[in-house]
Design a protein around this motif. Structure first.
Motif, PDB file in Angstrom:
ATOM      1  N   ALA A  15      22.541  94.425  17.200  1.00 11.82           N
ATOM      2  CA  ALA A  15      22.805  95.450  15.980  1.00 11.82           C
ATOM      3  C   ALA A  15      21.779  96.428  15.884  1.00 11.82           C
ATOM      4  O   ALA A  15      20.727  96.016  16.062  1.00 11.82           O
ATOM      5  CB  ALA A  15      22.861  94.358  15.009  1.00 11.82           C
ATOM      6  N   GLN A  40      24.897  94.787   9.630  1.00  9.61           N
ATOM      7  CA  GLN A  40      24.223  94.512  11.024  1.00  9.61           C
ATOM      8  C   GLN A  40      23.820  93.081  11.121  1.00  9.61           C
ATOM      9  O   GLN A  40      23.859  92.630  12.350  1.00  9.61           O
ATOM     10  CB  GLN A  40      23.008  95.496  10.904  1.00  9.61           C
ATOM     11  N   ILE A  43      26.822  91.439  12.736  1.00  4.90           N
ATOM     12  CA  ILE A  43      26.735  91.618  14.174  1.00  4.90           C
ATOM     13  C   ILE A  43      25.899  90.723  15.057  1.00  4.90           C
ATOM     14  O   ILE A  43      26.152  90.347  15.860  1.00  4.90           O
ATOM     15  CB  ILE A  43      26.466  93.176  14.615  1.00  4.90           C
TER      16      ILE A  43
END
Ligand SMILES: Cc1cc2nc3c(=O)[nH]c(=O)nc-3n(C[C@H](O)[C@H](O)[C@H](O)COP(=O)(O)OP(=O)(O)OC[C@H]3O[C@@H](n4cnc5c(N)ncnc54)[C@H](O)[C@@H]3O)c2cc1C
Ligand SMILES: Cc1cc2nc3c(=O)[nH]c(=O)nc-3n(C[C@H](O)[C@H](O)[C@H](O)COP(=O)(O)OP(=O)(O)OC[C@H]3O[C@@H](n4cnc5c(N)ncnc54)[C@H](O)[C@@H]3O)c2cc1C
Ligand code: SF4
Ligand code: SF4
Ligand code: FES
Ligand SMILES: [Mg+2]
Lengths: 470, 294
Positions: A15, A40, A43
């Motif tokens: 990320a 983020q 991810i």
């Protein structure tokens, strides 16, 4: 229930995380790396395949249940993740930032073993959890039943903090004594704000206070009272010593006492703890235009980057081995390079040259090459004949390691090892019954998480000693 | 409670001004009063914006629970302290007692030499030598008669007190080495000399005793930050080695000390210090000086 993740299905790239632009950040003390955003973090969470037999946990010196906390994150339960981490690691916001993850958890992550894949960014996830906890004021405070035992902790660095937390949770009345006027140890005086802001340390100290831990600053143990007095007349049932290894070494080359030669500890203490960089503070700060920093550990990286931020035009790193052997975290070396630090790998200092008035004028160095492996298994540097050269500089910062702080040894009968560190057995018990020790004062300079791990290990032994359930 | 007698810090319970540059502060700290021994010092921080400065424990009173500092106003911090430290105000931080206590015991005839800001710090040594059974001569130096202080305190614990003044307005005319020579000539059995004061003075005393082969101890005053051995800023050259004055000293064998190195190192920040003092004086003049420690 989400579909089972495999190496093939996870996001290949880590990320993205925002960082301050190098040109800009080399002029300020704000944090370099930002916290992952929730998206983020999601991810990155997706990149963990939640291994049945996770390598990462074995790589972490305190065995944080990484798979467990990532699973909570995957389920959207950040608070749950915080609770999982803090079962083993009291300071996720600190460790997420400063652990040498590449050698620890991330170095052992299964994903990182796959071709072309970077390991799960465990440190960043841990910081995300830690920062979220601080922002929301979460703490993990169990129900504590006082047991009447009094525990004294000497030194408020990570080792002392971790031991204090565990003993307080066990119901002991815990007092931490710190020689400085502010607590935190190296986290406070050494590591600069752009890597670890003071607000994070303050929040962690506040959490300890919520557990009932008392901090008494301005107390130099050994001198104001001794370890023996703590166990004796002061009525402590057990004592933990975590005084760190801050006794800097100097290179022992001609000129190393000149004005303008100082330890990284001195530079960083003046800059960070005494806030000399902020203006309106009385502590003087030596600022160089051309600076040489000797060494390539975390301390050296901090000194290099601090000098850059204080406005030095040229900042050189002098290290006798090559980049691959540099003991600093990989990320710090990388950040320093981005910020324009000039790395002189395979170079050793020979002499600090004088301006005739007792100040540094230049540094003479010699080129090195790597020879046969030494006792540490690393190839040892040997000088290259006729390769001496010198360059002008006005500040030489020494970051080549530290020795044991001598004060406790000077003032008590506690047994020391040959190098002056406090001698302990496998349970971290010292030669004085009821007195335990851990962290850098036992192992020599190590890492934040190792010091915390030692504090917790000592706490377990202390509980056993006091007959408390673990 | 040792460190937080209250949240404001460490209370000043008495103050005396010896001259327009020298002042005494007595600070409440019962635990330190109990622990302090001759030769030790403290690190003081006046307020949150302040620097950490070392000051010798010039006296301690275990009954009253206080320690005494005698300070010379030489720059920003000591001038500001002179201005704001009144009875009832507080020092933000006070840590100690620091350093190895002086090795007292076994000496029979001792001369204690104090010059300038070393007069007060030599007092606890003189008293401790006396208590250990030695014959003690104190040699104390001042610029002139008006600046003389603690003569009575020295007389109360020494067998002889030799006052020296630069202008001869009291006692011997000349600096402390004149007094030291007189004391050494008068008593061939002197087996130890202790000298505290500016480095030039300590160096001069070392040169007086070197040819006579008399053990001489000096208390070194390099620039310090932490006082705990952590920074190495206080390193001094002793013989062929390097020592950290805050933990290995501050007392050292005068005949081994590289005083020239010490004097150069004391000038490390002289430019910054001058500027800081000028800024502070300007602030005082304009009434905009930083709020001082409350
Ligand atoms: C500049 C720098 C950067 C670093 N960067 C990293 C990094 O990025 N990652 C990492 O993992 N590690 C890093 N380290 C190493 C890490 O900080 C240490 O290993 C860790 O702090 C050791 O913890 P500790 O609790 O043993 O001691 P310390 O953190 O040294 O704390 C000891 C405390 O005890 C106090 N004390 C000492 N003597 C006494 C006494 N007699 N009485 C009362 N108090 C006393 C000291 O003032 C200090 O506050 C760095 C170290 C430095 C110096
Ligand atoms: C062990 C020891 C004991 C001392 N005892 C006394 C005492 O009892 N009474 C007394 O008046 N003074 C004592 N001093 C000296 C005192 O610390 C300095 O005079 C004081 O720090 C000056 O601060 P300033 O800001 O007022 O002056 P500045 O203008 O900042 O400094 C004046 C000069 O003092 C010295 N100095 C500056 N900062 C420091 C520092 N952090 N540490 C040491 N020296 C410094 C430097 O040589 C400088 O050039 C002692 C010093 C040491 C090391
Ligand atoms: S504590 Fe450090 S090594 Fe352990 S999981 Fe966290 S970041 Fe990794
Ligand atoms: S080894 Fe890597 S992928 Fe496996 S559980 Fe740990 S972090 Fe997740
Ligand atoms: S003052 Fe920092 S090591 Fe002595
Ligand atoms: Mg000053």
């Amino acid at each position: 229930m989400a579909k089972k993740k495999t190496i093939k299905t996870i996001p290949r790239e880590r990320a993205h995380v925002e960082e301050q632009n190098p040109a800009l950040r080399a002029r300020n003390f704000d944090e370099v790396t930002f916290c992952l955003s929730p998206d983020q973090a999601q991810i990155e969470t997706d990149r963990c395949i939640e291994c049945p037999n996770p390598g990462c946990v074995k790589g972490c010196p305190v065995g944080v249940d990484i798979r467990g906390f990532v699973a909570k994150l995957a389920a959207g339960d950040i608070r749950g993740a915080y609770e999982v981490i803090t079962e083993t690691n009291l300071l996720p916001a600190v460790c997420g930032r400063v652990c040498p993850q590449e050698h620890q958890c991330e170095g052992a992550c299964v994903v990182g073993k796959a071709k072309g894949l970077a390991p799960v960014a465990i440190g960043r996830l841990e910081r995300f959890v830690g920062d979220t906890a601080i922002a929301n004021g979460w703490t993990n405070i169990p129900y504590i039943e006082p047991n009447g035992y009094k525990v004294g902790i000497v030194g408020s660095g990570p080792a002392g903090m971790a031991c204090a937390a565990d003993m307080a949770k066990a119901g002991c009345d815990v007092t931490v004594y710190e020689a400085f006027h502010v607590p935190g140890g190296v986290l406070r005086y050494g590591i600069p704000d752009f890597r670890l802001p003071n607000s994070v340390i303050d929040a962690e100290i506040a959490n300890l206070e919520k557990l009932g831990v008392k901090f008494e600053c301005n107390v130099l143990v050994g001198r104001l009272f001794t370890i023996e007095q703590m166990i004796g007349e002061m009525g402590f049932d057990a004592v933990f010593i975590g005084t760190g290894a801050g006794y800097p070494t100097f290179p022992g080359i001609p000129g190393d006492n000149l004005n303008g030669v100082l330890s990284a500890n001195e530079l960083l203490t003046r800059c960070n703890m005494m806030r000399a960089k902020d203006g309106g503070f009385d502590t003087p700060l030596p600022i160089g235009t051309r600076v040489a920093v000797i060494g390539a550990g975390n301390t050296a990286m901090d000194a290099l980057r601090v000098c850059k931020r204080l406005g030095a035009a040229e900042v050189r790193c002098i290290y006798r081995r090559s980049r691959a052997e540099a003991p600093a975290r990989v990320e710090e070396v990388h950040h320093a390079e981005e910020e324009g630090i000039d790395f002189q790998w395979l170079t050793a200092p020979v002499e600090v040259l004088d301006d005739g008035k007792g100040n540094v004028r230049a540094l003479r160095c010699i080129r090195m090459e790597l020879g046969a492996p030494d006792a540490s298994g690393r190839r040892s540097p040997v000088p290259v004949a006729d390769s001496e050269y010198e360059f002008d500089c006005d500040l030489v910062v020494v970051a080549i390691g530290t020795n044991a702080n001598p004060i406790i040894g000077q003032t008590s009968r506690i047994k020391l090892d040959k190098r002056g560190y406090i001698a302990t057995d496998a349970d971290l018990a010292t030669s004085i019954p009821g007195v335990y020790a851990g962290g850098d004062i036992v192992t020599g300079a190590a890492t934040v998480i190792k010091a915390m791990g030692a504090g917790r290990r000592a706490a377990r032994s202390m509980k056993r000693y006091l007959g408390l359930r673990d | 409670m040792p460190s937080h007698p209250d949240h404001r810090g460490f209370e000043i319970v008495a103050r005396e001004d010896f001259s327009d540059v020298t002042y005494l502060l007595e600070v409440h700290h019962p635990q330190m009063a109990k622990a302090a021994r001759a030769g030790q010092f403290v690190i003081v921080m006046l307020h949150e914006h302040g620097e950490r400065i070392p000051l010798t424990i010039a006296d301690f009173d275990r009954q009253k629970g206080t320690i005494t500092l005698v300070i010379q106003a030489v720059g920003k911090t000591t001038r500001e302290m002179q201005q704001v430290c009144r009875v009832g105000t507080h020092l933000l931080a006070l840590t100690g007692p620091m350093g190895e206590p002086s090795h007292i015991g076994g000496q029979r005839h001792v001369v204690c030499v104090g010059g300038g800001l070393g007069v007060a710090p030599i007092f606890p040594q003189a008293r401790a030598y006396k208590e250990s059974g030695a014959t003690v001569v104190a040699v104390v130096g001042f610029r002139s008669k008006d600046l003389v202080f603690w003569e009575d305190k020295f007389r109360a614990c020494c067998d002889e007190v030799i006052v020296c003044t630069d202008d001869g307005s009291a006692g011997l005319k000349g600096n402390v080495t004149t007094g030291l020579r007189q004391a050494l000539d008068a008593d061939p059995e002197i087996d130890e000399v202790v000298a505290i004061g500016p480095p030039v003075m300590m160096k001069a005393c070392a040169e007086v005793t070197r040819p006579r082969n008399i053990k001489t101890v000096v208390s070194l005053n390099p620039i310090m930050v932490d006082g705990t051995g952590m920074c190495g800023g206080c390193r001094v050259k002793i013989g062929t080695g390097i020592k950290f004055a805050c933990v290995d000293g501050p007392d050292f064998d005068a005949h081994q000390v590289d005083f020239d190195d010490l004097m150069v190192r004391l000038k490390r920040f002289s430019e910054t210090e001058k500027a800081a003092l000028a800024r502070w004086e300007e602030g005082c003049r304009l009434g905009t000086a930083q709020p001082a420690g409350k």
